[in-house]
Design a protein around this motif. Sequence first.
Motif, mmCIF file in Angstrom:
data_model
loop_
_atom_site.group_PDB
_atom_site.id
_atom_site.type_symbol
_atom_site.label_atom_id
_atom_site.label_comp_id
_atom_site.label_asym_id
_atom_site.label_seq_id
_atom_site.Cartn_x
_atom_site.Cartn_y
_atom_site.Cartn_z
ATOM 1 N N ILE A 74 0.890 -1.265 -0.180
ATOM 2 C CA ILE A 74 0.056 0.153 0.105
ATOM 3 C C ILE A 74 1.087 1.087 -0.031
ATOM 4 N N ALA A 75 0.726 1.942 -0.817
ATOM 5 C CA ALA A 75 1.418 3.427 -1.262
ATOM 6 C C ALA A 75 0.462 4.213 0.393
ATOM 7 N N VAL A 76 1.507 4.898 0.871
ATOM 8 C CA VAL A 76 0.613 6.058 1.746
ATOM 9 C C VAL A 76 1.814 7.505 2.077
ATOM 10 N N ASN A 77 1.141 8.443 2.465
ATOM 11 C CA ASN A 77 1.849 9.548 2.732
ATOM 12 C C ASN A 77 1.653 9.969 4.149
ATOM 13 N N SER A 78 2.461 9.974 4.749
ATOM 14 C CA SER A 78 2.579 9.684 6.565
ATOM 15 C C SER A 78 2.151 11.720 6.146
ATOM 16 N N MET A 79 2.636 11.797 6.492
ATOM 17 C CA MET A 79 2.407 13.658 5.962
ATOM 18 C C MET A 79 0.699 14.296 6.695
ATOM 19 N N ASN A 80 0.450 13.468 5.367
ATOM 20 C CA ASN A 80 -1.518 13.905 5.618
ATOM 21 C C ASN A 80 -2.478 12.906 5.444
ATOM 22 N N GLY A 81 -1.604 11.440 5.915
ATOM 23 C CA GLY A 81 -2.630 10.605 6.201
ATOM 24 C C GLY A 81 -3.373 9.695 5.204
ATOM 25 N N SER A 82 -2.600 10.317 3.694
ATOM 26 C CA SER A 82 -2.954 9.659 2.949
ATOM 27 C C SER A 82 -3.198 7.972 2.933
ATOM 28 N N GLY A 83 -3.530 6.926 2.081
ATOM 29 C CA GLY A 83 -3.570 5.553 2.180
ATOM 30 C C GLY A 83 -3.762 4.688 3.479
ATOM 31 N N ASP A 85 -5.869 4.831 5.862
ATOM 32 C CA ASP A 85 -7.335 4.338 6.337
ATOM 33 C C ASP A 85 -7.211 2.234 5.372
ATOM 34 N N LYS A 86 -6.364 2.231 4.433
ATOM 35 C CA LYS A 86 -6.767 1.173 3.329
ATOM 36 C C LYS A 86 -5.331 0.633 3.993
ATOM 37 N N LEU A 87 -4.523 0.653 4.857
ATOM 38 C CA LEU A 87 -3.616 0.098 5.473
ATOM 39 C C LEU A 87 -5.571 -0.284 6.822
ATOM 40 N N MET A 88 -5.001 0.436 7.850
ATOM 41 C CA MET A 88 -5.424 -0.300 8.680
ATOM 42 C C MET A 88 -7.097 -1.767 8.109
ATOM 43 N N LYS A 124 8.608 5.808 10.227
ATOM 44 C CA LYS A 124 7.305 4.940 11.428
ATOM 45 C C LYS A 124 6.790 5.619 11.787
ATOM 46 N N SER A 125 7.376 6.244 12.913
ATOM 47 C CA SER A 125 6.844 7.388 14.177
ATOM 48 C C SER A 125 5.654 7.842 13.240
ATOM 49 N N SER A 126 5.817 9.166 12.246
ATOM 50 C CA SER A 126 5.099 10.005 11.538
ATOM 51 C C SER A 126 3.878 8.934 11.681
ATOM 52 N N ILE A 127 3.814 8.102 11.133
ATOM 53 C CA ILE A 127 2.492 6.805 10.472
ATOM 54 C C ILE A 127 1.693 6.688 12.107
ATOM 55 N N ILE A 128 2.335 6.254 13.136
ATOM 56 C CA ILE A 128 1.989 6.169 14.220
ATOM 57 C C ILE A 128 1.407 6.814 15.146
ATOM 58 N N ASN A 129 1.966 8.655 14.422
ATOM 59 C CA ASN A 129 1.256 9.331 15.437
ATOM 60 C C ASN A 129 0.149 9.826 14.473
ATOM 61 N N ARG A 130 -0.267 9.494 12.996
ATOM 62 C CA ARG A 130 -0.932 10.364 12.472
ATOM 63 C C ARG A 130 -2.553 8.689 12.736
ATOM 64 N N LEU A 131 -1.718 7.256 12.582
ATOM 65 C CA LEU A 131 -2.853 6.446 12.955
ATOM 66 C C LEU A 131 -4.101 6.775 14.965
ATOM 67 N N THR A 132 -2.729 6.818 15.764
ATOM 68 C CA THR A 132 -3.319 7.166 16.756
ATOM 69 C C THR A 132 -3.779 8.818 17.064
ATOM 70 N N LYS A 149 11.127 -0.441 22.630
ATOM 71 C CA LYS A 149 9.415 -1.458 22.001
ATOM 72 C C LYS A 149 9.170 -0.632 22.529
ATOM 73 N N GLN A 150 7.270 -0.108 22.010
ATOM 74 C CA GLN A 150 6.653 0.454 22.635
ATOM 75 C C GLN A 150 5.234 0.100 21.903
ATOM 76 N N TRP A 151 3.694 -0.590 22.596
ATOM 77 C CA TRP A 151 3.099 -1.221 21.922
ATOM 78 C C TRP A 151 1.580 -0.042 22.169
ATOM 79 N N VAL A 152 1.322 0.493 21.302
ATOM 80 C CA VAL A 152 0.606 1.623 20.799
ATOM 81 C C VAL A 152 -0.939 1.357 20.101
ATOM 82 N N ARG A 153 -2.380 2.029 20.799
ATOM 83 C CA ARG A 153 -2.978 1.438 20.469
ATOM 84 C C ARG A 153 -3.854 1.958 19.482
ATOM 85 N N LEU A 154 -4.618 1.629 17.811
ATOM 86 C CA LEU A 154 -4.904 2.483 17.218
ATOM 87 C C LEU A 154 -6.259 2.564 17.210
ATOM 88 N N LYS A 155 -6.962 3.547 16.383
ATOM 89 C CA LYS A 155 -8.118 3.743 15.821
ATOM 90 C C LYS A 155 -8.770 2.249 15.555
#
Length: 279
Positions: A74-83, A85-88, A124-132, A149-155
């Motif tokens: 899947i192609a994503v853009n962590s800066m604006n969150g594009s892609g 939702d498809k990843l989830m 990685k960190s930018s994507i996690i912050n977008r997802l949460t 390591k750290q566990w993060v609860r996503l939407k």
Amino acid sequence: MKKTKELIQQNLKLVDVVVELLDARLPISSRNPQIDEIVVGKPRVIVLNKSDLANKKVTNEWIAYFKKSGTNAIAVNSMNGSGLDKLMTELEETVKEKMEKRIEKGMRKRPVRAMIVGIPNVGKSSIINRLTGKKSAKTGDKPGVTRGKQWVRLKGNIELLDTPGILWPKFEDQNVGLKLAFTGSIKDEILDIETIALRLIEYLCEKYPKYMIERYKLKEIEEDGLMNMENIAKNRGCIMSGGRIDYTRVANIVMDEFRSAKIGKITLETPEDLSTIEE
């Protein structure tokens, strides 16, 4: 890096699916060759991050290539969150059968557990912050920001295990190291920025001459890469007293403008390149 590898191996049994994060501009060089060995046996989803900086046509070619190889990408853009939702959705689909079997056995329903792996500074960190929707992970424009390591609860119904970036101990191909340096996956402080920029200019003048002529107002592309670098310096006013070229300044300009896609949306590797390597 040895500790990170061990950390991933130790926690692999805790997750249902692995998210392998690659840089869309260099899916070959940003893919740690040890990952296949480390996460063997686990379902995997490949994420081509920074797709906004890459050539869209080539990114689609990579997605088709990975799908043909048996792994969805899947192609994503962590800066604006594009892609994202498809990843989830893809993560839930990938382990849907496993989760249904758990329920059939009378086990309680639990979140999908995913592990995200990738080399430093791939986002990685930018994507996690977008997802949460919050700053759950540290971010930075330099490699090596995530330390443990750290566990993060996503939407939704997904838990994500973040891990530090993992580079391999030795580059067998010098071009791999160069491309990682171009995109910032190797710390600029340990490199000769002038030499790296010269190599980047040589590559771009060969592969993307039109972009370079337009961006830096060059009359033509010279055969000598250093002459192209000096012409860029003159056109950008990178001149010191006595008419000397300020190589450090022009090097930083070119590197920054490549990394921010101001030169153009550029992909450094195609699936055809991978075929050549395998041959």
